[in-house]
Motif scaffolding. Structure first.
Motif, PDB file in Angstrom:
ATOM      1  N   LEU A 155      42.866  34.633  47.673  1.00  0.00           N
ATOM      2  CA  LEU A 155      41.791  35.610  47.716  1.00  0.00           C
ATOM      3  C   LEU A 155      41.858  36.448  46.443  1.00  0.00           C
ATOM      4  O   LEU A 155      42.894  37.048  46.148  1.00  0.00           O
ATOM      5  CB  LEU A 155      41.929  36.518  48.941  1.00  0.00           C
ATOM      6  CG  LEU A 155      41.983  35.815  50.292  1.00  0.00           C
ATOM      7  CD1 LEU A 155      42.154  36.837  51.413  1.00  0.00           C
ATOM      8  CD2 LEU A 155      40.764  34.956  50.516  1.00  0.00           C
ATOM      9  N   TYR A 156      40.778  36.460  45.684  1.00  0.00           N
ATOM     10  CA  TYR A 156      40.675  37.269  44.476  1.00  0.00           C
ATOM     11  C   TYR A 156      39.802  38.472  44.789  1.00  0.00           C
ATOM     12  O   TYR A 156      38.694  38.311  45.296  1.00  0.00           O
ATOM     13  CB  TYR A 156      40.057  36.467  43.330  1.00  0.00           C
ATOM     14  CG  TYR A 156      40.993  35.447  42.759  1.00  0.00           C
ATOM     15  CD1 TYR A 156      41.772  35.744  41.641  1.00  0.00           C
ATOM     16  CD2 TYR A 156      41.125  34.190  43.330  1.00  0.00           C
ATOM     17  CE1 TYR A 156      42.653  34.813  41.117  1.00  0.00           C
ATOM     18  CE2 TYR A 156      42.004  33.251  42.813  1.00  0.00           C
ATOM     19  CZ  TYR A 156      42.759  33.570  41.708  1.00  0.00           C
ATOM     20  OH  TYR A 156      43.636  32.646  41.193  1.00  0.00           O
ATOM     21  N   ALA A 212      36.134  42.502  31.498  1.00  0.00           N
ATOM     22  CA  ALA A 212      37.503  41.981  31.359  1.00  0.00           C
ATOM     23  C   ALA A 212      38.062  41.494  32.698  1.00  0.00           C
ATOM     24  O   ALA A 212      38.644  40.407  32.774  1.00  0.00           O
ATOM     25  CB  ALA A 212      38.419  43.030  30.737  1.00  0.00           C
ATOM     26  N   ALA A 213      37.886  42.271  33.758  1.00  0.00           N
ATOM     27  CA  ALA A 213      38.390  41.851  35.071  1.00  0.00           C
ATOM     28  C   ALA A 213      37.628  40.616  35.562  1.00  0.00           C
ATOM     29  O   ALA A 213      38.228  39.673  36.082  1.00  0.00           O
ATOM     30  CB  ALA A 213      38.280  42.992  36.078  1.00  0.00           C
ATOM     31  N   GLU A 240      38.493  32.860  34.890  1.00  0.00           N
ATOM     32  CA  GLU A 240      39.441  31.959  34.223  1.00  0.00           C
ATOM     33  C   GLU A 240      40.502  31.422  35.186  1.00  0.00           C
ATOM     34  O   GLU A 240      41.088  30.371  34.937  1.00  0.00           O
ATOM     35  CB  GLU A 240      40.130  32.677  33.067  1.00  0.00           C
ATOM     36  CG  GLU A 240      39.214  32.936  31.891  1.00  0.00           C
ATOM     37  CD  GLU A 240      39.832  33.864  30.862  1.00  0.00           C
ATOM     38  OE1 GLU A 240      41.052  34.152  30.943  1.00  0.00           O
ATOM     39  OE2 GLU A 240      39.092  34.310  29.970  1.00  0.00           O
ATOM     40  N   ASN A 241      40.741  32.119  36.293  1.00  0.00           N
ATOM     41  CA  ASN A 241      41.832  31.744  37.191  1.00  0.00           C
ATOM     42  C   ASN A 241      41.393  31.203  38.545  1.00  0.00           C
ATOM     43  O   ASN A 241      42.158  30.495  39.200  1.00  0.00           O
ATOM     44  CB  ASN A 241      42.764  32.940  37.396  1.00  0.00           C
ATOM     45  CG  ASN A 241      43.550  33.244  36.149  1.00  0.00           C
ATOM     46  OD1 ASN A 241      44.586  32.644  35.912  1.00  0.00           O
ATOM     47  ND2 ASN A 241      43.049  34.147  35.318  1.00  0.00           N
ATOM     48  N   ILE A 242      40.198  31.511  38.976  1.00  0.00           N
ATOM     49  CA  ILE A 242      39.742  31.065  40.292  1.00  0.00           C
ATOM     50  C   ILE A 242      39.409  29.575  40.252  1.00  0.00           C
ATOM     51  O   ILE A 242      38.952  29.068  39.233  1.00  0.00           O
ATOM     52  CB  ILE A 242      38.542  31.912  40.777  1.00  0.00           C
ATOM     53  CG1 ILE A 242      38.397  31.815  42.294  1.00  0.00           C
ATOM     54  CG2 ILE A 242      37.254  31.524  40.051  1.00  0.00           C
ATOM     55  CD1 ILE A 242      37.498  32.889  42.888  1.00  0.00           C
ATOM     56  N   ARG A 290      32.374  27.793  39.386  1.00  0.00           N
ATOM     57  CA  ARG A 290      33.723  27.227  39.312  1.00  0.00           C
ATOM     58  C   ARG A 290      34.095  26.460  40.590  1.00  0.00           C
ATOM     59  O   ARG A 290      35.185  25.915  40.690  1.00  0.00           O
ATOM     60  CB  ARG A 290      34.756  28.331  39.070  1.00  0.00           C
ATOM     61  CG  ARG A 290      34.600  29.101  37.786  1.00  0.00           C
ATOM     62  CD  ARG A 290      35.284  28.468  36.664  1.00  0.00           C
ATOM     63  NE  ARG A 290      36.665  28.214  37.033  1.00  0.00           N
ATOM     64  CZ  ARG A 290      37.590  27.781  36.225  1.00  0.00           C
ATOM     65  NH1 ARG A 290      37.282  27.541  34.978  1.00  0.00           N
ATOM     66  NH2 ARG A 290      38.812  27.555  36.625  1.00  0.00           N
ATOM     67  N   GLY A 291      33.202  26.462  41.585  1.00  0.00           N
ATOM     68  CA  GLY A 291      33.462  25.753  42.827  1.00  0.00           C
ATOM     69  C   GLY A 291      34.157  26.595  43.874  1.00  0.00           C
ATOM     70  O   GLY A 291      34.504  26.105  44.949  1.00  0.00           O
ATOM     71  N   ALA A 292      34.357  27.877  43.581  1.00  0.00           N
ATOM     72  CA  ALA A 292      34.990  28.788  44.536  1.00  0.00           C
ATOM     73  C   ALA A 292      33.931  29.390  45.453  1.00  0.00           C
ATOM     74  O   ALA A 292      32.734  29.156  45.276  1.00  0.00           O
ATOM     75  CB  ALA A 292      35.730  29.892  43.785  1.00  0.00           C
TER      76      ALA A 292
END
Length: 164
Positions: free
Chosen positions: A4-5, A57-58, A64-66, A86-88
């Protein structure tokens, strides 16, 4: 594993996210920028990421990470759109799931509202989070986590190919 982001800049449902993540044994990443750093949770499954100050930035760090199978909790419609690309999965703090079917209309509505604000026709921010909003969010987060877990089990989508 589903992660979970949380778009940590002024997220009104952090505690609810932590509760669901603890119950389901999921990792959480709370991403904030230097201007409005979120208060650390102190929970072992929660990673707090502080990025440099900057408008996106956040958001950029999250994108970039999800990955497919993850869920982003954000009120930021452009960030939600980028996560979907991104497919999330993406979910608003009021429990609205962002999907490929509804994100375009939300982006258009956001642009119209921005134009109205720029013209001085609208002021103020979103209404305060209600108890019903929090309840709706908890239900939607459980559903999003289940859907994300199914995404991990399904074969990846095939790239679209034109035979013209």
């Amino acid at each position: 594993m589903t992660t979970l982001y949380v778009d940590g800049d002024a997220c009104p449902v952090r505690e609810e996210v932590f509760r669901v993540a603890t119950r389901r044994n999921l990792p959480v990443v709370v991403v904030s920028n230097g201007a409005r750093a979120a208060r650390p949770s102190g929970l072992p499954s929660v990673r707090d990421v502080l990025v440099a100050e900057g408008a996106d930035a956040a958001d950029d760090w999250i994108v970039e990470n999800i990955v497919r199978g993850d869920v982003c909790i954000t009120a930021d419609i452009p960030l939600a759109a980028r996560c979907l690309e991104r497919g999330a999965r993406a979910l608003s703090p009021r429990g609205r799931p962002w999907t490929t079917d509804n994100i375009g209309g939300a982006l258009a509505g956001r642009e119209i509202a921005q134009g109205r604000r720029d013209a001085g026709l609208m002021t103020g921010g979103p209404a305060p989070q209600t108890r019903d909003d929090r309840s709706r969010f908890l239900t939607a987060l459980d559903a999003a986590v289940e859907a994300a877990r199914r995404d991990l089990l399904a074969p990846p989508p095939r790239p679209w190919v034109s035979f013209e």
